[in-house]
Design an enzyme around this catalytic site. Structure first.
Site, short mmCIF file in Angstrom:
data_model
loop_
_atom_site.label_atom_id
_atom_site.label_comp_id
_atom_site.label_asym_id
_atom_site.label_seq_id
_atom_site.Cartn_x
_atom_site.Cartn_y
_atom_site.Cartn_z
N HIS A 95 29.35 47.58 82.37
CA HIS A 95 30.17 46.52 81.80
C HIS A 95 31.49 46.49 82.55
O HIS A 95 32.16 47.52 82.68
CB HIS A 95 30.40 46.76 80.30
N GLY A 96 31.85 45.33 83.05
CA GLY A 96 33.02 45.22 83.93
C GLY A 96 34.31 45.68 83.32
O GLY A 96 35.20 46.17 84.02
N GLU A 98 34.69 48.17 81.31
CA GLU A 98 34.60 49.59 80.98
C GLU A 98 34.56 50.37 82.29
O GLU A 98 33.51 50.82 82.73
CB GLU A 98 33.36 49.85 80.12
N ASN A 156 23.40 44.85 79.97
CA ASN A 156 22.73 45.78 79.06
C ASN A 156 21.93 45.07 77.97
O ASN A 156 21.57 45.68 76.96
CB ASN A 156 23.73 46.74 78.41
N ARG A 157 21.65 43.81 78.17
CA ARG A 157 20.72 43.05 77.33
C ARG A 157 19.74 42.29 78.22
O ARG A 157 19.09 41.36 77.76
CB ARG A 157 21.47 42.05 76.43
N GLU A 288 29.38 57.33 75.85
CA GLU A 288 30.58 56.56 75.50
C GLU A 288 31.76 57.53 75.60
O GLU A 288 31.84 58.51 74.85
CB GLU A 288 30.46 56.00 74.09
#
Length: 482
Positions: A95-96, A98, A156-157, A288
């Protein structure tokens, strides 16, 4: 006038000297001070592979939606070569917004290179494994400071989902119609490389998340119920290991032991984690690592210290702490792509050519291992995986079907210190294998008999009570107890 011009030139010269000093500095010195741009990250890789050429190589697995190369850094004493050794991958910046992973993974590589000669674990990682670092899976999202990729798709989907495809392994290997370039590149890379395990670095919480991420009925409800994978024990072991090695993840007040089953936390469908496990035959967890997204640059040093030990411990445990070995023909020593199974776990892996090497991550404990291949006699062994992280090395020689000689097993020492190891391997004789099968058969019959008795008792109770069960249900609903 001349004095003013001279002073101006002096100031400009000073600025140029400062700029030159900054530009000449090594990018490795900036990793924990600020977020490097995509271009700087590529330049750092070039810098690293030049400095640590004896243990690294840089290669691309494809391009992003915006045309940026997706570069991977491989750490190994023989990078790019096929060996009977495990492969592990870390993925950062999916995810950009993160981005901590794109700084942690380069710093991890720097630490391994700097400590190779003085640290046993760093040396094991390089000499006994191949560790691959995709430092940014979403360079376009990072540049735009957004979650999605350049086509505004959440990566991620975007993977084939095992629920929607009813678990079809072959269908799961085919990209979806709307598959993004990054997803396609990741899928091909995973299917082409014999990865044993993987970890994906995210932000938004501090927890180690493990499969399954969704439910069989594709429910989106937050039920708080676990949906364990067949390798639940191994997944929990690896997740707990990371949490314990992390500075404080295991002490979480929100997640017990600092870990969570994905579906129990919140359901995700089309995610990379479950796809890795079911289609890529790769045990994958999600890490995470920060409550807040886009951690302030002043906290990058702290972030590294929080995760340093855990980042090193995870690939070693996944790649070297379970069961590994080779499967070859007893007749001529040729490698065999045999199926490798553990009793009671409905997930198999295979020995991979060209060496016939297999690797089965497993939590410490006792297992019955079976090796089967068409045209050959099966082999098996009762194995105890030790708790010291050394794992078990068991090499099998399969006799052809019909041969007088039986298949055999040769055990190699897997002690971390090179001496005697603490694991045990007991080859299964034909008699022992038959007893094992008979015991399972008897157990199944006993369970069926018990279920039959329970069902009979329930029917009898219903007949004796007449209509009272329905009346009780009416009373419960009428009084609002559910």
């Amino acid at each position: 006038m001349l004095l003013a011009v001279w002073l101006t030139l002096l100031v400009l010269h000073g600025h140029l000297l400062v700029g030159a000093a900054q530009s000449s500095g090594k990018l490795s010195d900036q990793l924990l001070k600020r977020y490097l741009s995509n271009e700087e990250l590529v330049a750092w890789m070039d810098e690293f592979t030049h400095k640590c050429s004896h243990m690294s190589r840089k290669y691309s697995i494809g391009k992003s939606a915006g045309g940026a190369e997706l570069w991977v850094l491989e750490l190994s004493d023989k990078p790019g070569q096929q060996e009977a050794e495990p492969h592990f991958k870390y993925v950062g910046n999916m995810h950009g917004n993160e981005p901590s992973g794109r700084m942690l993974l380069p710093q991890f590589a720097e630490w391994v290179c700097a400590n190779y000669k003085s640290n046993d674990d760093a040396r094991r990682l390089v000499d006994k494994m191949h560790t691959h670092l995709l430092v940014t899976m979403n360079p376009d999202g990072f540049a735009a400071r957004k979650r999605e990729n350049g086509n505004n798709v959440d990566l991620n989907r975007n993977f084939p989902d095992p629920v929607e495809l009813k678990g079809s392994a072959e269908k799961m290997k085919q990209p979806l119609p709307n598959a993004q370039p990054e997803t396609i590149a990741m899928m091909k890379w995973t299917l082409d490389t014999p990865f044993v395990a993987s970890a994906n670095l995210h932000e938004g919480a501090i927890v180690a998340n493990y499969p399954f991420d969704g439910y069989a009925d594709h429910s989106e409800r937050l039920t708080g119920k676990r949906h364990p994978a067949p390798d639940d024990a191994a997944f929990q072991y690896l997740a707990k290991l990371y949490a314990k090695k992390h500075s404080f993840m295991a002490k979480s007040q929100e997640f017990r032991d600092g870990i969570t089953n994905g579906a129990q936390w919140y359901p995700v469908y089309g995610g990379m984690q479950d796809w890795n496990y079911l289609a890529g035959r790769c045990l994958a967890i999600t890490l995470e690592l920060s409550q807040s997204k886009w951690r302030p640059e002043g906290e990058l040093q702290s972030l590294w210290q929080e995760n340093r030990e855990a980042l090193l411990a995870l690939p070693l445990a996944a790649g070297l702490g379970g069961i590994r070995g080779t499967v070859v023909s007893a007749a001529d020593g040729s490698p065999l792509p045999a199926t490798v199974m553990l009793d009671g776990i409905a997930w198999n892996t295979s020995a991979r050519l060209p060496a016939g090497y297999f690797n089965r991550p497993a939590a410490p404990g006792s297992y019955t291992l079976h090796i089967v291949h068409p045209g050959y006699q099966p082999a098996g062994a009762a194995i105890t995986v030790p708790e010291d992280g050394s794992g078990v090395v068991a090499n099998f020689q399969l006799a052809r079907a019909g041969d007088k000689n039986s298949s055999s097993i040769r055990v190699a020492s897997s002690s971390r210190q090179g001496g005697r190891s603490s694991f045990t391997v007991t080859p299964l004789t034909k008699a022992a294998a038959e007893r094992d099968r008979q015991q399972k058969h008897n157990m199944a019959l006993a369970i069926l008999g018990l279920l039959f008795c329970i069902c009979g008792a329930m029917v009898l109770l219903h007949v004796c009570n007449g209509q009272r069960p329905r009346q009780r249900l009416y009373n419960r609903v009428g009084h609002g107890t559910e």
